[in-house]
Each structure stands twice: as C-alpha cells, then as structure tokens.
Design an enzyme around this catalytic site. Sequence first.
Site, short mmCIF file in Angstrom:
data_model
loop_
_atom_site.label_atom_id
_atom_site.label_comp_id
_atom_site.label_asym_id
_atom_site.label_seq_id
_atom_site.Cartn_x
_atom_site.Cartn_y
_atom_site.Cartn_z
N GLY A 29 13.81 2.07 5.29
CA GLY A 29 13.02 2.74 4.24
C GLY A 29 12.23 3.90 4.83
N SER A 31 12.90 7.01 4.94
CA SER A 31 13.09 8.35 4.36
C SER A 31 12.07 8.68 3.29
CB SER A 31 14.51 8.47 3.77
OG SER A 31 14.65 7.61 2.65
N SER A 32 11.18 7.74 2.98
CA SER A 32 10.25 7.98 1.86
C SER A 32 8.97 7.16 2.04
CB SER A 32 10.95 7.59 0.55
OG SER A 32 10.06 7.58 -0.53
N GLY A 33 7.93 7.61 1.37
CA GLY A 33 6.70 6.83 1.24
C GLY A 33 6.09 6.33 2.54
N ARG A 85 19.50 4.77 2.24
CA ARG A 85 20.86 5.01 1.73
C ARG A 85 21.15 6.48 1.46
NH1 ARG A 85 19.80 1.05 -3.09
NH2 ARG A 85 17.98 2.39 -2.92
N ASP A 86 20.23 7.18 0.85
CA ASP A 86 20.47 8.56 0.41
C ASP A 86 20.49 9.53 1.61
OD1 ASP A 86 19.97 11.24 -0.46
OD2 ASP A 86 19.28 10.46 -2.38
N ASP A 134 22.97 0.31 3.32
CA ASP A 134 22.31 -0.56 2.34
C ASP A 134 22.00 -1.86 3.07
OD1 ASP A 134 21.53 -2.29 0.38
OD2 ASP A 134 23.11 -1.73 -1.05
N SER A 160 5.08 -6.28 3.27
CA SER A 160 5.04 -7.11 2.07
C SER A 160 4.16 -6.39 1.06
CB SER A 160 4.52 -8.50 2.44
OG SER A 160 4.45 -9.33 1.34
N TYR A 181 8.95 -9.54 -8.29
CA TYR A 181 8.45 -8.79 -7.12
C TYR A 181 7.59 -9.69 -6.24
CZ TYR A 181 5.91 -5.16 -4.54
OH TYR A 181 5.35 -4.39 -3.55
N LYS A 221 7.90 -10.91 -2.28
CA LYS A 221 6.88 -10.56 -1.29
C LYS A 221 6.22 -11.81 -0.70
CE LYS A 221 7.45 -6.09 -1.39
NZ LYS A 221 7.92 -5.34 -0.22
N1 LIG Z 1 3.75 1.99 -2.85
C1 LIG Z 1 3.06 0.92 -3.12
O1 LIG Z 1 2.15 0.93 -3.97
C2 LIG Z 1 3.32 -0.36 -2.39
C3 LIG Z 1 2.40 -1.40 -2.51
C4 LIG Z 1 2.66 -2.61 -1.85
C5 LIG Z 1 3.80 -2.75 -1.09
N2 LIG Z 1 4.69 -1.72 -1.00
C6 LIG Z 1 5.90 -1.94 -0.19
O2 LIG Z 1 5.93 -0.96 0.83
C7 LIG Z 1 7.28 -0.63 1.12
C8 LIG Z 1 7.46 0.88 1.01
O3 LIG Z 1 7.12 1.26 -0.31
P1 LIG Z 1 7.11 2.80 -0.77
O4 LIG Z 1 6.34 2.84 -2.03
O5 LIG Z 1 6.77 3.65 0.38
O6 LIG Z 1 8.67 2.95 -1.14
P2 LIG Z 1 9.55 4.24 -1.52
O7 LIG Z 1 8.77 5.49 -1.49
O8 LIG Z 1 10.28 3.90 -2.79
O9 LIG Z 1 10.62 4.21 -0.33
C9 LIG Z 1 11.54 3.16 -0.24
C10 LIG Z 1 12.46 3.41 0.90
O10 LIG Z 1 13.36 2.32 1.02
C11 LIG Z 1 14.71 2.82 1.05
N3 LIG Z 1 15.59 1.81 0.48
C12 LIG Z 1 15.54 1.28 -0.76
N4 LIG Z 1 16.54 0.39 -0.93
C13 LIG Z 1 17.22 0.34 0.24
C14 LIG Z 1 18.36 -0.37 0.70
N5 LIG Z 1 18.99 -1.24 -0.09
N6 LIG Z 1 18.80 -0.18 1.96
C15 LIG Z 1 18.15 0.69 2.78
N7 LIG Z 1 17.07 1.41 2.40
C16 LIG Z 1 16.63 1.23 1.15
C17 LIG Z 1 14.63 4.11 0.22
O11 LIG Z 1 15.68 5.02 0.47
P3 LIG Z 1 17.06 5.00 -0.36
O12 LIG Z 1 16.70 4.79 -1.80
O13 LIG Z 1 17.69 6.30 -0.05
O14 LIG Z 1 17.85 3.85 0.19
C18 LIG Z 1 13.29 4.67 0.74
O15 LIG Z 1 13.50 5.25 1.99
C19 LIG Z 1 8.13 -1.41 0.13
O16 LIG Z 1 8.58 -2.60 0.72
C20 LIG Z 1 7.16 -1.73 -0.99
O17 LIG Z 1 7.52 -2.90 -1.72
C21 LIG Z 1 4.47 -0.54 -1.62
#
Ligand SMILES: NC(=O)c1ccc[n+]([C@@H]2O[C@H](COP(=O)([O-])OP(=O)(O)OC[C@H]3O[C@@H](n4cnc5c(N)ncnc54)[C@H](OP(=O)(O)O)[C@@H]3O)[C@@H](O)[C@H]2O)c1
Length: 333
Positions: free
Chosen positions: A42, A44-46, A67-68, A97, A176, A190, A194
């Site tokens: 993950g 590539s983002s966030g 993936r992307d 994936d 998590s 969800y 987690k």
């Molecule tokens: N943001 C929040 O408020 C928050 C709060 C609590 C916990 N979290 C947790 O923190 C983590 C990061 O969250 P984020 O908000 O930064 O997420 P995000 O911006 O949506 O980024 C998700 C990343 O995961 C990759 N990904 C998704 N499905 C995948 C797969 N099947 N195989 C490989 N890569 C995959 C995506 O790239 P591709 O789509 O290109 O594969 C992307 O790089 C997550 O586990 C989320 O549940 C987030």
Amino acid sequence: MGVWLGVALVAFVLIIVFLLIKQLFWNAQLKNVKNKHVVITGGSSGIGKHVAIIAAKHGANVTIIARDIQRLEATKNEILHACENKDVQRVEYLSLDIGANYENVEKAVADLERTMGPIYMLVNCAGTAICGKIEDTTLDSLNKMININFLGAYYCIKAVAQRMKASREGMIVLTSSQAAMLGIFGYSAYCSTKFALRGLAESIAMELQPYNVSVTLCLPPDTDTPGFAAEELSKPLETRLISQAAKLVTPDVVADKLFKDALAGKFFSTVGFEGFILTTVCSGMSPFSSICELLLQASLMGFLRIVSAFYLISFQKIILNCMKMRNENKKSE
Ligand SMILES: NC(=O)c1ccc[n+]([C@@H]2O[C@H](COP(=O)([O-])OP(=O)(O)OC[C@H]3O[C@@H](n4cnc5c(N)ncnc54)[C@H](OP(=O)(O)O)[C@@H]3O)[C@@H](O)[C@H]2O)c1
C-alpha cells in the site's frame, strides 16, 4: 491521617504525570534502516506512501507494493526525490494483489529479496474501508476487506517470517485502526478485519520476539488520505457523527509516528491522546513495551473505563437520535 492521604494522592498524581511525560515524549533508542531493505504494501498512496518517503529519508532501500502501476510509478519518483543519498539508495515497486493468493505473494517476496536484498522491515499498509450496516454490507465488500485487510497482511508476513527469524533481525508493522479497539456502528466488516489484525499481531509478537524480530501494531485515527475520501462515500450518518468525536489527522503525522514506534520496537503505535486512552483502556493481555507503559496501563485502566462509558453513552445517543429523525421523516412523508 487526612494529611498522609493527601500526600499519597499528590505523590500518585505526580508519578502518573511523570510516567505520562516519559511515555509520550521520551525518545527511546531507535534502530537504523540505513542501507536496509524496507518494503511497504500500500506504499503508493496515503499513509503507506508517507512511510516510504520517511524510509527513503532515513537512507533505506525501498520497495512499494500495490496494484495500480501508474500510481506506483509516480510514487516511486517522489520517493527517489526523498532519498538521503540518491547515488546508493534503490527504490523499486512491485505490482501485486497481496490478498489474492499466497503462492503469488511468496514467490514475489522471494524474487524481491533476490534483487533488492533481505527484507529488514515489512510495513503492511494496504487496506480498504467500505462502510455499511450489516444488512447493507454486500458479500463482495466483505470478501474484499477480508482479502486486502487481513489475508494480504497475513500472506506477506508469512512469506517473510522464516527468513527474518533465521537472520535474527527484522521489524514487522501491521496497520490496523483505532477501530480495532472498539466496534463501531457501520463498521461490522471493517472492524472485524482490523480486530483480526490485532490478534495476528499479538500472536506473532510472541512467536518472533525471541528471534529479535519486533512487531508493531499501528492504530491510525481518521487520516486525510485518498482511502479516507473513498470511505466517506459509504459512511452511514451514524458512523459519520460518531467519527466526528475525533479530528482528522494528516498521513505524514501517522507515518512519522508509525516509523519511530517501529524503530523503537514498540508494540502499539498511536497518534494523539485519544490513541493513548484507547490502547491503555484496551491493553488487557497485550504485549507491553516498557515498565513505564505497564505501570501507566495498570494505574489508569479503571478510571479510563469510566471515561469510555461516557463515550459509549454519547454514541448510543447519536444512534437513537438518527433513528428518531428517520422515523419522523417517514411519518411526515
Ligand atoms: N485513512 C484512514 O482514515 C485510516 C484510518 C485507520 C486505518 N487506516 C488503515 O491504514 C492503511 C492505509 O490507509 P490509507 O487511507 O492510507 O489508504 P489508501 O490511501 O487508500 O491507500 C491504500 C493503498 O493500498 C493499496 N492496495 C489496496 N488494495 C491492495 C491489494 N489488494 N494489493 C496490494 N495493494 C493494495 C493501494 O494501491 P492499489 O489500489 O493500486 O492497489 C494503495 O497503495 C489501511 O490499512 C487502512 O485501513 C486508515
């Protein structure tokens, strides 16, 4: 008698304040990732992307997995710019994936270790959140979250564990959520994934600690990422109102804390006072990272349990108000 009671109380409060300051602001000795291989799923983002940038700033060789391909390519360039020493550091990406199939993950990890070197730090950040009441959650959404959030992390950790144990060094981070500490309206699927990561983290912490491999469970609050923006689209009103109890943080803050806590070998990684309250009240039989942390948990748990009751009552009020509002809307139609 009354005076001595007062003195004891003041001493207790002072000790708690000292432990709190030590716990929240004292920097433990950090491990070094310079020239080591850090892999971020993950990435590539966030949050994951910011962890990758921080690892590059610390001199690590970085691989991001997602993936992307277009997004991976663009993020790789950003990470390259952040490198401490561009001449020697390597940055790669892998389009995979992670939740689809264990054999693919195992092979990809073995190939990656051959080309980029043994993985010293694995940060599992890939994840997704789709909200909805249990009756509205499709099986497709449920399976997607189980695959990405839980199985993806399990597969990646399983693929690196044996080699990390053999080399007697390594760090594993599981991302998590604060939603792994309490169930929340609209998060049945969800939260389940987690919570599962918490069980996984506690189990492998016990298995890997004797081999000098540390495990960190990161529990981000709501964080301003593309993933959070997507999650907002599916949030029921109740979930949105309950979530508003906490403020949105930026991904660099979460990533910075995650990275430092992992290098310090801490089990829980949280941001802000709410994160501290949650992990303290829910610590139960979780691993503790220092005597200071243990003492704080033991002395504050009972009081914080009462505080948590006020939160729970306010959440129930939100849910009842939403129900009332819907019923009134129905009647007036
Ligand atoms: N943001 C929040 O408020 C928050 C709060 C609590 C916990 N979290 C947790 O923190 C983590 C990061 O969250 P984020 O908000 O930064 O997420 P995000 O911006 O949506 O980024 C998700 C990343 O995961 C990759 N990904 C998704 N499905 C995948 C797969 N099947 N195989 C490989 N890569 C995959 C995506 O790239 P591709 O789509 O290109 O594969 C992307 O790089 C997550 O586990 C989320 O549940 C987030």
